[in-house]
Motif scaffolding. Structure first.
Motif, short mmCIF file in Angstrom:
data_model
loop_
_atom_site.label_atom_id
_atom_site.label_comp_id
_atom_site.label_asym_id
_atom_site.label_seq_id
_atom_site.Cartn_x
_atom_site.Cartn_y
_atom_site.Cartn_z
N THR A 223 0.84 -1.19 0.00
CA THR A 223 0.00 0.00 0.00
C THR A 223 0.87 1.25 0.00
OG1 THR A 223 -1.66 -1.20 1.27
CG2 THR A 223 -1.87 1.18 1.20
N GLU A 285 -3.30 0.38 -3.68
CA GLU A 285 -3.04 -0.96 -3.19
C GLU A 285 -2.62 -1.85 -4.36
OE1 GLU A 285 -5.48 -3.39 -0.10
OE2 GLU A 285 -6.20 -4.02 -2.08
N THR A 324 0.01 -0.40 6.98
CA THR A 324 -1.04 -0.53 5.97
C THR A 324 -2.41 -0.33 6.59
OG1 THR A 324 0.27 -2.03 4.58
CG2 THR A 324 -2.14 -2.13 4.36
#
Length: 479
Positions: A223, A285, A324
């Motif tokens: 991410t 992502e 993340t």
């Protein structure tokens, strides 16, 4: 209608603890936003499909409407009863079994009352991914997801709830059970009935179970949080990311500075990666499935190219699972921060990606001119063209009073702009009560006529979730 007789019948069917009245029914009669407050004779809580069919049939015979309800997390009043006609809320929450995980077919069959999180976990426990993902996944249900054709944060890779469903089990407005729980990818045997029910918001029948697609679990997910100078740069970054990462791009969320400032004000424990706030930020992502494929490097190469091209001003790649989760928590806290700030004018819209930057600039300027001081809380799933384009009252102005005075005019300005660029006034939340009466302004008469014909054919007495989706007409057979 003989209300006492119907209540007695339902109590005999389900048991007294599963027919709620009075104060016990109260929470089911109000939507999540506390905007709609309806009335119901009772809340019926069946345990299986056969009981659902019995309840629906009893209500049909008594001339009482049925309002299906899952987790009651909707944002357009679609699962909240009206004050009239008389209705029974049909809560599916007790129907919460995952019936089967079929690894060979890559499918999972779950009852309508399963929460999305429960289905995600059942899939993961079996080594698979069910990719529908949204902030309410701990409380929203499979039946509600399908009834509203829910979207979420991974639509650009996996599609909406509609694309993730292979088969349905449902109860018709007459109380008959349709058994359509196959897991087939190919099945051309006439009209595809599941697609009539998916997205129908409970107006054509009651979804009781579904067979859902499963996918391989990613080996890893990387991410990145990215700062950008403009919405146009975000659009160009999206094109570059799609070119470089292809199907590995599983998330692309857009947020403006005002939305992030609101999160920092109401949830100061949540931190964005950069000390200064850029006009726009995106959350990317990258999912990696092949064990031989590098994980972070493709995303880092993408960001370096974007920086060289002047598309972005800063970027950081999460190095741990905790980092993340922290980045996603900031994104998912925007609606919660808005709720803390007070009522606001919400717009769940879809705009062609090629028109997105101009729409945001032009519509924002028009709103600022018409309503000086308004704050634009703009965020959403840029990867699939869906924005949550919300308008907050100016600082120091009472949010409820502002909403009451200006909501209609703001809606017209924004939705007219959406319509002009070929967009949709509802991307993933549905129509419900909120947009029912404005739908004819943006939907063609031909489309509305076809929708009414389908409703009349399947539910001639208007007993399923009346007053939702289609503009009000006097239903036949209901008081």
């Amino acid at each position: 209608m003989n209300a006492p007789a119907l209540l007695n019948t339902l109590v005999r069917m389900l048991g007294p603890s599963h027919v709620l009245t009075g104060n016990d029914a109260g929470p089911f009669c109000t939507d999540q936003r506390k905007r709609y407050h309806g009335q119901a004779l009772c809340v019926a809580r069946p345990a299986n499909t056969e009981e659902v069919a019995q309840v629906v049939k009893a209500c049909a015979e008594a001339g009482v409407a049925v309002v299906p309800q899952g987790g009651n997390t909707g944002l357009v009043g679609g699962a909240t009863p009206l004050a009239a006609p008389p209705s029974v809320i049909l809560s599916l929450r007790r129907m919460n079994r995952v019936r089967r995980v079929d690894g060979a077919s890559q499918t999972l069959t779950a009852e309508a009352g399963c929460t999305l999180q429960q289905v995600q976990q059942a899939a993961a426990d079996a080594g698979w991914l069910y990719p529908l993902r949204m902030g309410s996944e701990g409380s929203c249900t499979v039946g509600g997801n399908l009834a509203t054709n829910a979207g979420g944060t991974q639509v650009l890779r996996y599609g909406n709830a509609r694309e993730l469903c292979l088969g349905l089990e449902a109860v018709t407005p007459q109380g008959a059970i349709w058994h359509g729980l196959h897991g087939l990818r190919k099945n051309n045997t006439g009209y595809d009935l599941r697609h009539l029910l998916i997205g129908s918001e409970g107006t054509l029948g009651v979804i009781t179970a579904a067979t859902l697609k499963l996918f391989p679990l990613p080996r890893t997910q990387v991410t990145a949080w990215v700062a950008l100078p403009s919405a146009q740069m975000a659009v160009e970054l999206l094109a570059l990311a799609r070119n470089r990462l292809d199907a590995g791009l599983t998330g692309f969320e857009l947020m403006n500075a005002t939305a992030l400032q609101l999160v920092q004000r109401h949830f100061p424990q949540l931190r964005t990666p950069f000390a200064s706030t850029a006009p726009w930020c995106t959350l990317l992502e990258h999912s990696v499935y092949d064990a031989t494929e590098p994980a972070q490097q493709p995303l880092q190469d993408l960001l370096e190219t974007a920086l060289q091209q002047g598309l972005i001003s800063n970027a950081v790649v999460a190095e741990t699972v905790a980092q993340t989760h922290g980045l996603w928590q900031v994104r998912e806290s925007i609606p919660l921060a808005q709720a803390e700030a007070g009522l606001n004018v919400k717009h769940d819209i879809a705009v062609p990606i090629s028109a997105m930057a101009a729409f945001v600039a032009d519509t924002g300027a028009a709103l600022a001119a018409a309503f000086p001081g308004v704050r634009m809380i703009t965020f959403g799933h840029l990867g699939d063209s869906n924005l949550h384009y919300n308008v907050q009252a100016p600082e120091g102005v009472d949010p409820a009073a502002f909403l009451q005075q200006h909501e209609a005019a703001i809606n017209t300005l924004v939705l007219d702009a959406v319509h002009r660029v070929g967009g949709s006034i509802s991307a993933e939340h549905g129509i419900g009560q909120l947009k029912r009466n404005i739908l004819p302004r943006y939907q063609s008469p031909v489309a509305l006529g076809m929708m009414r014909a389908i409703k009349q054919a399947l539910d001639p007495h208007g007993s399923m979730n009346p007053g939702k989706v289609l503009p009000a007409q006097s239903p036949q057979g209901l008081g």
